[in-house]
Design a protein around this motif. Structure first.
Motif, short mmCIF file in Angstrom:
data_model
loop_
_atom_site.label_atom_id
_atom_site.label_comp_id
_atom_site.label_asym_id
_atom_site.label_seq_id
_atom_site.Cartn_x
_atom_site.Cartn_y
_atom_site.Cartn_z
N ILE A 44 0.84 -1.19 0.00
CA ILE A 44 0.00 0.00 0.00
C ILE A 44 0.88 1.25 0.00
N ASN B 191 0.30 7.94 3.08
CA ASN B 191 0.47 9.39 3.11
C ASN B 191 1.76 9.72 3.84
N TYR C 285 -8.32 8.34 3.33
CA TYR C 285 -7.55 8.66 2.13
C TYR C 285 -6.05 8.68 2.41
N THR D 283 -4.11 5.91 2.92
CA THR D 283 -3.41 4.78 2.30
C THR D 283 -4.11 4.40 1.00
N ILE D 284 -3.33 4.02 0.03
CA ILE D 284 -3.85 3.55 -1.25
C ILE D 284 -3.34 2.14 -1.48
N SER D 285 -4.26 1.21 -1.69
CA SER D 285 -3.89 -0.19 -1.88
C SER D 285 -4.08 -0.61 -3.32
N GLN D 286 -3.54 -1.76 -3.67
CA GLN D 286 -3.66 -2.26 -5.03
C GLN D 286 -4.04 -3.73 -5.00
N THR E 85 -6.01 0.22 -8.16
CA THR E 85 -5.77 0.88 -6.88
C THR E 85 -7.10 1.27 -6.25
N TYR E 86 -7.13 1.30 -4.92
CA TYR E 86 -8.37 1.62 -4.22
C TYR E 86 -8.10 2.19 -2.84
N VAL E 87 -9.11 2.88 -2.29
CA VAL E 87 -9.10 3.30 -0.90
C VAL E 87 -10.22 2.52 -0.20
N LYS F 35 -14.21 -1.46 -0.78
CA LYS F 35 -13.08 -0.96 -1.55
C LYS F 35 -13.59 -0.09 -2.70
N SER G 32 -10.63 4.01 -8.37
CA SER G 32 -10.46 5.40 -8.79
C SER G 32 -11.71 5.97 -9.45
#
Length: 217
Positions: free
Chosen positions: A78, A81, A152, A154-157, A162-164, A169, A172
């Motif tokens: 992930i 920030n 917002y 952390t951004i995961s994949q 990718t998603y928050v 989930k 974008s």
């Protein structure tokens, strides 16, 4: 401490990725490859305070010389920030909470200032994007009860997307349905009178709130 570093070179710019012992990786992008320190090119470890390179000026960053900086948790895959790990400052940009619209499952948008009665069903709640800042956290409540809360920070994949994370989930296209809006959360509206509460928090916990009295058929 730094374990290793390597660069990716292209069209006058370079990116340096530094792996740290705590499973974090720091990414330094938009660097001028001609200014890359020779000691960085030939080593797999760096010392604290050692110069890496100077910021670049090519592409969309031309005449800006901005550093592109990311922190990646390599264990959880992930993006984090960077403000979580950097010294905190009181000079945070104020967030806005304006132009609230609801989107139903058919993709239709309704401006909440112009409409106070809605059919029952599942809705996503959006606001106009802030010009320069993204909220630390957004919250949607119904009659004072939290029904969705998105982080917002952390951004995961997963599966190349990718998603928050909120109550589910959000990818974008959920977060940014167009060039103007940002997702605050999702809620099920059931028949009766309800109070819809919305809030956005910045990194220091300063919050903007707004409530609307709505009727659901």
């Amino acid at each position: 401490r730094i374990q290793n570093a390597f660069g990716e070179l292209a069209k006058g710019r370079t990116s340096i990725i530094i792996a740290h012992q705590d499973k974090l990786a720091s990414v330094y992008g938009n660097l001028d490859k001609d200014s890359l320190n020779d000691s960085v090119k030939n080593k797999t470890s760096l010392k604290e305070g050692q110069k890496i390179a100077e910021t670049g000026n090519s592409g969309w960053q031309q005449k800006r010389s901005n550093l592109e900086f990311q922190i990646i948790d390599t264990q959880k895959s992930i993006a984090i920030n960077p403000k979580i790990l950097l010294p905190r400052t009181e000079n945070e940009i104020d967030l806005t909470l304006t132009n609230i619209v609801l989107q139903n499952k058919n993709g239709d948008f309704f401006n909440i200032k112009e409409q106070k009665t809605f059919p029952s069903g599942l809705y996503r709640v959006y606001q106009s994007r802030n010009k320069t800042a993204v909220p630390y956290k957004t919250t949607v409540t119904i009659n004072g009860v939290i029904v969705d809360q998105i982080s917002y920070d952390t951004i995961s994949q997963e599966n190349g997307k990718t998603y928050v994370v909120g109550k589910k989930k959000y990818i974008s296209t959920d977060i940014y349905p167009d060039e103007e809006l940002l997702l605050l959360g999702e809620t099920m509206l059931t028949p009766g009178k309800s109070t819809l509460g919305l809030s956005v928090d910045n990194f220091l916990g300063k919050q903007k709130q707004i409530t609307y009295s709505i009727t659901i058929n």
